[in-house]
Scaffold this active site. Structure first.
Site, PDB file in Angstrom:
ATOM      1  N   ASN A   7      76.649  -2.042   8.085  1.00  0.00           N
ATOM      2  CA  ASN A   7      77.345  -1.949   6.790  1.00  0.00           C
ATOM      3  C   ASN A   7      77.966  -3.327   6.534  1.00  0.00           C
ATOM      4  O   ASN A   7      79.002  -3.671   7.107  1.00  0.00           O
ATOM      5  CB  ASN A   7      78.423  -0.862   6.885  1.00  0.00           C
ATOM      6  CG  ASN A   7      79.127  -0.635   5.562  1.00  0.00           C
ATOM      7  OD1 ASN A   7      78.923  -1.392   4.603  1.00  0.00           O
ATOM      8  ND2 ASN A   7      79.956   0.388   5.509  1.00  0.00           N
ATOM      9  N   ARG A  90      73.243  -0.030   5.017  1.00  0.00           N
ATOM     10  CA  ARG A  90      73.889   0.587   3.864  1.00  0.00           C
ATOM     11  C   ARG A  90      73.833  -0.376   2.673  1.00  0.00           C
ATOM     12  O   ARG A  90      74.309  -1.504   2.765  1.00  0.00           O
ATOM     13  CB  ARG A  90      75.350   0.893   4.181  1.00  0.00           C
ATOM     14  CG  ARG A  90      76.030   1.491   2.988  1.00  0.00           C
ATOM     15  CD  ARG A  90      77.510   1.645   3.185  1.00  0.00           C
ATOM     16  NE  ARG A  90      78.053   2.257   1.985  1.00  0.00           N
ATOM     17  CZ  ARG A  90      79.294   2.103   1.574  1.00  0.00           C
ATOM     18  NH1 ARG A  90      80.132   1.372   2.277  1.00  0.00           N
ATOM     19  NH2 ARG A  90      79.702   2.686   0.485  1.00  0.00           N
ATOM     20  N   HIS A 179      79.478   6.550  -3.217  1.00  0.00           N
ATOM     21  CA  HIS A 179      79.839   7.413  -2.081  1.00  0.00           C
ATOM     22  C   HIS A 179      78.779   8.496  -1.847  1.00  0.00           C
ATOM     23  O   HIS A 179      79.069   9.537  -1.258  1.00  0.00           O
ATOM     24  CB  HIS A 179      81.186   8.145  -2.292  1.00  0.00           C
ATOM     25  CG  HIS A 179      82.386   7.253  -2.278  1.00  0.00           C
ATOM     26  ND1 HIS A 179      83.466   7.472  -3.097  1.00  0.00           N
ATOM     27  CD2 HIS A 179      82.694   6.172  -1.530  1.00  0.00           C
ATOM     28  CE1 HIS A 179      84.388   6.555  -2.875  1.00  0.00           C
ATOM     29  NE2 HIS A 179      83.934   5.740  -1.920  1.00  0.00           N
ATOM     30  N   ARG A 240      92.528   0.656  -7.745  1.00  0.00           N
ATOM     31  CA  ARG A 240      91.673   0.756  -8.950  1.00  0.00           C
ATOM     32  C   ARG A 240      92.249   1.753  -9.948  1.00  0.00           C
ATOM     33  O   ARG A 240      92.774   2.806  -9.545  1.00  0.00           O
ATOM     34  CB  ARG A 240      90.260   1.206  -8.558  1.00  0.00           C
ATOM     35  CG  ARG A 240      89.457   0.122  -7.900  1.00  0.00           C
ATOM     36  CD  ARG A 240      88.116   0.639  -7.418  1.00  0.00           C
ATOM     37  NE  ARG A 240      88.017   0.569  -5.968  1.00  0.00           N
ATOM     38  CZ  ARG A 240      87.041   1.096  -5.251  1.00  0.00           C
ATOM     39  NH1 ARG A 240      86.056   1.750  -5.840  1.00  0.00           N
ATOM     40  NH2 ARG A 240      87.032   0.983  -3.937  1.00  0.00           N
ATOM     41  N   GLU A 385      79.289   8.434   7.443  1.00  0.00           N
ATOM     42  CA  GLU A 385      78.223   7.791   6.669  1.00  0.00           C
ATOM     43  C   GLU A 385      77.199   7.126   7.586  1.00  0.00           C
ATOM     44  O   GLU A 385      76.008   7.112   7.286  1.00  0.00           O
ATOM     45  CB  GLU A 385      78.838   6.764   5.699  1.00  0.00           C
ATOM     46  CG  GLU A 385      79.542   7.449   4.538  1.00  0.00           C
ATOM     47  CD  GLU A 385      80.549   6.556   3.823  1.00  0.00           C
ATOM     48  OE1 GLU A 385      81.655   6.368   4.364  1.00  0.00           O
ATOM     49  OE2 GLU A 385      80.231   6.055   2.739  1.00  0.00           O
TER      50      GLU A 385
END
Ligand code: ADP
Length: 399
Positions: A7, A90, A179, A240, A385
């Protein structure tokens, strides 16, 4: 088969080595501060290296350090790097052209680079990671797994934005969703955990971390999600803004004389929990400040819980009901406060949690939080993940 999962972000590269015959994690590491010093952490069984300063100038250096550590006489667990059967990478954005994982060739990599404009912060470092890894491990398959590909099942009325259609055609402006690897993983695990066929249930999956999104999964396929063209839409997050009236953006740019870059920074880095509280981007800090009576931390809790409830109710309406509600990721898995706030008052939907269990549940395992008289199963499912990417990698190689 041993699968290495990579990742790769702009200044960090995380990796895990998994033994897929046992679904077992063998080693994991992270190279941070790439290009600005370098810091390395690693763990394999009892062997731990914690935040060791190390010169890491490029992503290739990071991958080389990862390989050297995995085969090191003391810290390593591999005799030979060729024991790795495949690498799963990823990739955040697959655009419209990558709708499932793919074995990466030079041509595929060039095609992937066409999506850079859609994810200028996320895709280039991931592609650098793929290139560096292909150079150092040229003989084994490299598989790209895209965060967006779980959303290719979303119908057009959920992904087309009501702006002139020509901008979808010209710039590919549409909802992509993010996601996806996490939502795909936890919804699959949830169905297994409660012994139901995923093809026959309606799930609302809440991934709540620094970045947060909620996805509606009907009969095993995603039908809507909160993140959109970028990972900025939807819920308020650590830094955010999530969804706001788009006119606020043009208003602020005019009134404060802001450039597009400055405005993007405000929306991505200065908003959310941090923006409203004025201080705290981390949920734990929001909760402590709220307990100490800080009004704006309390306001953050009220905003985020109201937003989560709106999406749970909205997605239940979209799917014609909900059978399972999932909480996952840093906040979803660990914060009993968030789970209590986000489900409070949803009894009318059949959502009711066992409050005592919520406060005293084991961590790191699947937990059924539903009250005994709840119609909806509320579950905490730890996300993984990396395992999902490794699974996808093995599947595509076998097929
Ligand atoms: P990322 O999106 O960066 O992967 P994570 O999934 O790791 O983020 O989630 C980070 C968030 O999880 C932070 O807001 C942090 O406060 C929260 N978190 C982590 N551990 C706990 C905990 N024990 N209790 C409450 N919140 C937690």
């Amino acid at each position: 088969m041993y699968v290495l999962v990579i990742n790769s972000g702009s200044s960090s590269l995380k990796y895990q080595l998994l033994d897929m015959s046992k679904n077992e994690l063998l080693a994991k590491g992270v190279c941070e501060k790439i290009g600005s010093g370098g810091m390395f952490s690693y763990q394999a069984g009892n062997i731990k290296i914690k935040e060791k300063p190390m010169e890491i100038a490029t992503h290739e250096d990071a991958i080389r350090i990862a390989m050297e550590t995995l085969t090191d006489a003391v810290a390593g667990i591999l005799k030979d790097i060729r024991q790795i059967g495949a690498v799963g990478h990823r990739i955040v954005h697959g655009g419209e052209n990558f709708i499932k994982p793919v074995i990466v060739s030079r041509g595929v990599l060039e095609e992937m680079k066409k999506n850079t404009i859609l994810a200028p912060l996320h895709n280039p470092p991931a592609e650098k990671g793929v290139e560096a890894c292909m150079k150092l491990l040229p003989e084994i398959p490299h598989v790209a797994v895209f965060d967006t590909s779980f959303y290719t099942s979303i119908p057009d009325y959920a992904y087309v934005y009501p702006i002139p259609y020509k901008y979808y055609e010209k710039h590919k402006i549409r909802r992509y969703g993010f996601h996806g690897t996490s939502h795909n993983y936890v919804t699959g695990r949830a169905a297994e955990f409660i012994g139901r066929d995923i093809k026959q249930i309606k799930i609302v999956s809440c991934h709540l971390g620094n970045g947060s999104s909620i996805t509606a999964v009907k009969n095993g396929r995603s039908v809507d999600t909160t993140m959109g063209f970028t990972p900025l839409e939807g819920l308020m997050m650590g830094t955010r803004s999530g969804t706001i009236d788009p006119s606020i953006i043009t208003f602020l740019m005019r009134e404060e004389n802001l450039s597009p870059k400055q405005m993007e920074d405000i929306l991505n880095k200065k908003s959310g929990f941090g923006g409203v509280s004025g201080k705290y981007t981390d949920w734990r800090d929001i909760c402590s400040a709220s307990e100490n009576g800080e009004q704006r931390a309390m306001l953050v809790q009220k905003i985020i819980s109201a937003q989560i409830k709106k999406y749970i109710g909205g997605f239940a309406a979209v799917m014609g009901g909900v059978d399972v509600l999932i909480f996952t990721a840093g906040i979803g898995e660990n914060s009993c406060d968030m789970r209590a706030l986000a489900t409070d008052g949803l009894e009318f939907l059949g959502i009711k949690i066992n409050r005592e269990l919520n406060e005293n549940m084991p961590l790191g395992v699947n937990v059924d939080l539903s009250a005994s008289d709840a119609m909806v199963k509320t579950l905490v499912i730890p996300t993984n993940e990396e395992l999902m990417i490794a699974n996808e990698t093995v599947n595509i190689i076998k097929s």
